[in-house]
Design an enzyme around this catalytic site. Structure first.
Site, PDB file in Angstrom:
ATOM      1  CG  HIS A  74      12.795  -0.741  -5.851  1.00  7.76           C
ATOM      2  ND1 HIS A  74      12.246  -1.658  -6.688  1.00  7.76           N
ATOM      3  CD2 HIS A  74      14.135  -0.924  -5.923  1.00  7.76           C
ATOM      4  CE1 HIS A  74      13.200  -2.390  -7.236  1.00  7.76           C
ATOM      5  NE2 HIS A  74      14.368  -1.971  -6.802  1.00  7.76           N
ATOM      6  CE1 TYR A  86      15.909  -0.702  -1.523  1.00  4.84           C
ATOM      7  CE2 TYR A  86      16.279  -2.607  -2.929  1.00  4.84           C
ATOM      8  CZ  TYR A  86      16.278  -1.244  -2.729  1.00  4.84           C
ATOM      9  OH  TYR A  86      16.646  -0.425  -3.760  1.00  4.84           O
TER      10      TYR A  86
END
Lengths: 401, 401, 401, 401
Positions: free
Chosen positions: A209, A158
């Site tokens: 992100h 992630y």
């Protein structure tokens, strides 16, 4: 009780789970009347503590806690320079506590102060992950079986780790490597696979992100359009937000943005030009509930919905404030929810609970949450700089984390 | 010396004159090789100290001080949330020190690293004040007689105090009252008088200090247009900067802005849309010399000139950095210069001097400035929140300071 | 009291002074707990009464009065067609009453529910008039002597009557004639004279009452620029508001607008494009306090201030709500205040009072105002259509009133 | 007959089928000369009745019915506040009746007053529905077999009901639940199936009924682009219409909008910026035939066509007016047609008839329609608020209906 004064502002750093939490307690001249707020900037908490102790606490001492609007402006303007993450968090700690005090004075939960409930509870989204499309689909099915109807899906770390070390030049520094190219290939493949596995009716979300060059972000938003995400999050760094115009020009993918925002110039134009669909600010990072409620009101006429940031580095007090906002404002969109630990439930009695995919505020006055200071003291903060923010592209250059 | 590491980052708070100054010293593995930087955020210095000690110092320790670009990005991104005054100042302290080290490594003054001198010295502007038009004119004549050719003129307190207490409602809080209406009447009268008294050839400047509602700022910029200021400064608060479009639509008054800016979204659009004429950022508030030099480069193709903020709450180290930038970049405009005290000259040997309206950098390596730590220790910082920032309009409401 | 229901909605038409006032009382299942709201659309009050009695009252009966946000949306959406003056006023009557109930439940004045006081009282403007410049100046001096610091000045009828009947063609209908040309000549002359008579420091305002062709409005705004009004009001009809772009392009005169607005498409673009400086909506005409508070929040980031409409056809309950908003929102600008009669003070105990140019809310829960139903019944509404709205230009054509 | 006066305005509420219809009859001083108009705002008819009886009727009494333009302006401006659904409908009732009178005075059908026929009849679209793609296709085939060439297709309730109760949080209020997600999945599937079943030559339409968040509307418009609808209707609520810019930026789906419009600011910009393709206002909601004819004229130079709203809650008088407009203006697009009941044909002799997919006006003077008052009196209106407008999303929040 016409005379009411702030007598002290105290802050507590505690680390019941992974994140360092900074809790603020505002104490008043009325015995037993105090409020709790969240000032959690987990990566720079010592600076927030110092701002509170040396600058903010003396500033508000002796003032009337009921004038939260005046005090918010005072805290914001007194340092002259403003609109940054350290001071905004310090201000948020006091601001949320003042709303908690107001609710207790009124004998009403805070959401009642703003017009009551627009819905009984707030839908949350959970996080599904895995190394392969199949693994992500399996994790998503687990969440769906729990009643969660909105699932954020991430594959392969992630927000995604990069290729082998062999790709790097000699002398490349240590860091958390990732490959933009790999993301551009993997993410559309992930959602094509998820739609095949889970069908078209499930609400799926994804977080980039801010790990892409601007034009790659534009490309990816368009590439994901057929899979109809509930939203695509943080495709651009805050420094690059004018590129949203380019995204909008080529696709209709719903866009969420904002966890890094601290400054009105990052926020107002995106709303007023309808460049995003969900505002995802971290409430303490913009200075607390006073500006967050105003922001929700700003968003409403422009068709923008709220999706307050809610990972583990939002304290339980901050999460309670999020949930009060969620059930009250009509233009609520979704609430991020990170599973909280049993220790957090012990340390913060009243922390809202998720049932069947919805989080419910309680009906106690103020935020309806308490704080066990003694227990917190047994779980003090541990120092250390984050390493996950030292992100690097394959050539060894620093990238936005 | 291929192996070179940062071994320590130390900060020093000292108050030789009115402002609390925060000086950063970066120490390296090379004996005797260190650099100085300015991290002065005088109103919130304790928070900057804590950020430096607990977060920034451990982060950069052991890294190569020569990679100032990489380190600037590392410091900026490591906390994830960014672009605010506390962290920017902390970063600036280290960043300027790294440039000082670089200059010392090269045996060159910093301006030489960037292409040498575009001019031998930087023109400065001084501050003239007084209670009446005549008094301001008199003070300006004094400065002109000293050789200063650019004079900022303010009348009746700075930036103007308001009317009598009788104007206020019952229960109005204490604070620094001012009257926007009085400013709108007084400022055009001041410059009409100054032009009559001093003639049309003197360069005059004026600072509104963001004390007006936006449309009043537009009106005033237009009202001052006939008096041809060198620039009109800070007519809008940073939250209101999109109103520059309205100012530009109605007049050709030269506009300076920026001492409060911390965030790229405050800066880049104003430059790219040519909405201002002088960028007046406080260098440490945007994160130091690395971003300031880039900003000067950005301004050049858009015809915008530099006017770095330089009051007493910029440390002598920061002023030296300003002057190095001033003499080097072609699109330099003007340098604000506040008279420094003899104690400051003692504490900071090498502090640039003003002669005949120009300030000169010296030719020593780096910033060419030293810091007497022992003397500084005898003048420690004294705590206290500023009261001048508690500005209020006649009705008792808080206003931008 | 977890179970709380609306048991009845009653409306009362009373005419204690010139205007027909429509007061709404929402009664709850809690004995003694009720709230008051303003639904005054004086020209079409019978339609509002019917909407309340036949459509709104049955709709909200049995629902929880604490969920004012949900109920506002319900009332707005249930009729499908929406955003017009009759229904908005009916909704406002209930909405304000719900906020009154909320304040009483909390034991707090309404402004405390929104963050307390940003100022102790709200500055008001008064109305000066006369047939000549001298007469207007004299009337203004009278107001200034009373402590009022903001004066709206109108000369020669309101907003100005036109030329002699000889100008009209044969067969011209009866009506309230006015001459646009005469206004263009008289208004700049009025303010030139007032500045000469009263000086530059007095705050002056003027209302055009949408009586001009668009380009004449642009011309007049520019012609008045040198006299630096606090604001120029309603220079354009709501149908012509896109002409504000043209006004902004040529001058910096502060602009106020909005008493006729009912629809979000009239409001949001003017704010977001910073085309006006003061939003002057009539709170009940946009649907009450719920949307007014949101509107104030919308205006804040765009630098627009509030100036809620407050003539005699706002009921005392509506004026109390205005004043609660005024003292609370930071971006308050000014409050219009029409002198209320002694009978109104008797009929509405708690009606805010003006002292020395400021109006003060009281500290009673809710709006802090009561309503003497028996006294109101002795002053029933008298039917009749307004004749002042039948405005005509010299050629006999109908014009905007 | 040079002297002609309005002697009375009467309104009749009747409910021959599902909708409450409000018919206005304007009676003149010429014996036997009267006109009929439609003032039907079925959800708020009592407020319209009151406006007509107490405010509009006394206002127009005694005036010349031939000056319909002057009277329209008078009715619109006399109440000062304007442009909302209650007053617009009241005005429409009189306005249409004045045109009916004009036609009778001339001995001509109304369309002849405006330039005669541009086409002999107006193409209509019918409504096909069903629970599955197959069922909708079957229903569409039935309409096509009747000669209707334009078919609006809706699947699964109108505009779509939502998922199971299990999706809702505890405490969710009653209401008409629907799922935006389900719509996004179902509608493209529907049209993919219809094109496969019916071929590419059939004209298909679809109505979203403003049930989507703005970005979802953008997405859906793009997703439907390949199926080449005749138009996609009401994808945005009137509060969100600036999002049409975003729709236009990403696709070429023909867009229809407007049944909820009451205000010029909702209408003029969409036309002038060519953001929609069909204007679908409900003629009585914008104030009658006078503004509708002007609106058709405005649309023509911008390439926008008419598609007047024509469901069962438009009265037969209103439908006759629609058809007169349809056959006359060159930029007619399509006419919505809801099947009328035999009782309606009895109560409104002359109600236009549909033959082979076209609706024909008759050649009688005026609208060519009569009204059987006695029959209407036997079918009076029944009170009640609509429940279908209490739409809710799965989380229990109110949504646009």
């Amino acid at each position: 009780m016409s005379e009411l004064r702030i007598t002290a502002v105290r802050s507590f750093c505690t680390q019941p789970a992974g994140a360092r939490l900074l809790i603020v307690k505002v104490i008043t001249s009325e015995p037993g009347l105090h409020g709790l707020g969240c000032a959690t900037f987990t990566q720079r908490y010592r600076a927030v503590e110092a701002a509170l102790e040396h600058h903010i606490a003396p500033l508000v001492a002796g003032r009337d806690p009921r004038d939260s609007e005046e005090l918010w402006n005072l805290m914001m303007l007194n340092g002259y320079w403003r609109n940054g993450p350290v001071l905004n968090n310090a201000i948020s700690g006091v601001d949320m506590a003042l709303w908690d005090i107001k609710g207790k004075l009124a004998g009403l939960p805070c959401f009642q102060l703003w017009g009551g409930r627009s819905r009984p509870a707030a839908a949350v989204y959970g996080h599904a992950g895995g190394a392969t499309v199949e693994a992500v689909a399996e994790d998503a099915r687990r969440l769906l079986a729990e009643g969660v109807r909105f699932v954020r899906c991430q594959m392969g770390g992630y927000p995604g780790l990069g290729g082998p070390e062999a790709q790097r030049p000699e002398g490349a520094a240590p860091g958390r490597y990732f490959s933009p190219r790999e993301r551009l290939e993997a993410v559309p493949r992930l959602f094509e696979g998820l739609r095949a596995a889970l069908g078209d009716e499930v609400e799926l979300l994804h977080d980039i992100h801010e790990r892409l060059a601007p034009i790659d972000a534009v490309w990816l938003a368009k590439a994901l359009e057929p899979f109809r995400l509930f939203f695509l999050e943080d495709i651009l760094a805050p420094e690059d937000i004018r590129w949203f115009e380019r995204v909008r020009a080529v696709c209709a993918t719903p866009l969420a943005m904002g966890e890094l925002f601290n400054n009105p110039q990052e926020i107002t134009p995106l709303i007023a030009e309808r460049l995003i669909d969900f505002i995802r600010v971290h409430v303490s990072q913009i200075g607390g509930v006073t500006p967050a409620l105003k922001l929700a009101r700003l968003c409403e006429p422009f068709g923008v919905r709220t999706a307050w940031h809610g990972p583990g580095d939002t304290s339980p007090v901050g999460m309670a404030a999020n949930v009060h906002l969620d059930v009250s404002v009509p233009n609520f969109g979704i609430q991020e929810w990170a599973r909280r630990t049993p220790l957090e439930y012990d340390m913060f009695p009243g922390l809202p609970e998720v049932r069947n995919g919805y989080v419910y505020p309680n009906d106690m006055p103020g935020w309806g949450i308490e704080f066990d200071e003694a227990l917190a003291a047994r779980h003090p903060c541990r120092d250390g700089n984050p390493s996950w923010t030292e992100a690097r592209t394959p050539d060894g250059a620093l990238a936005r984390p």
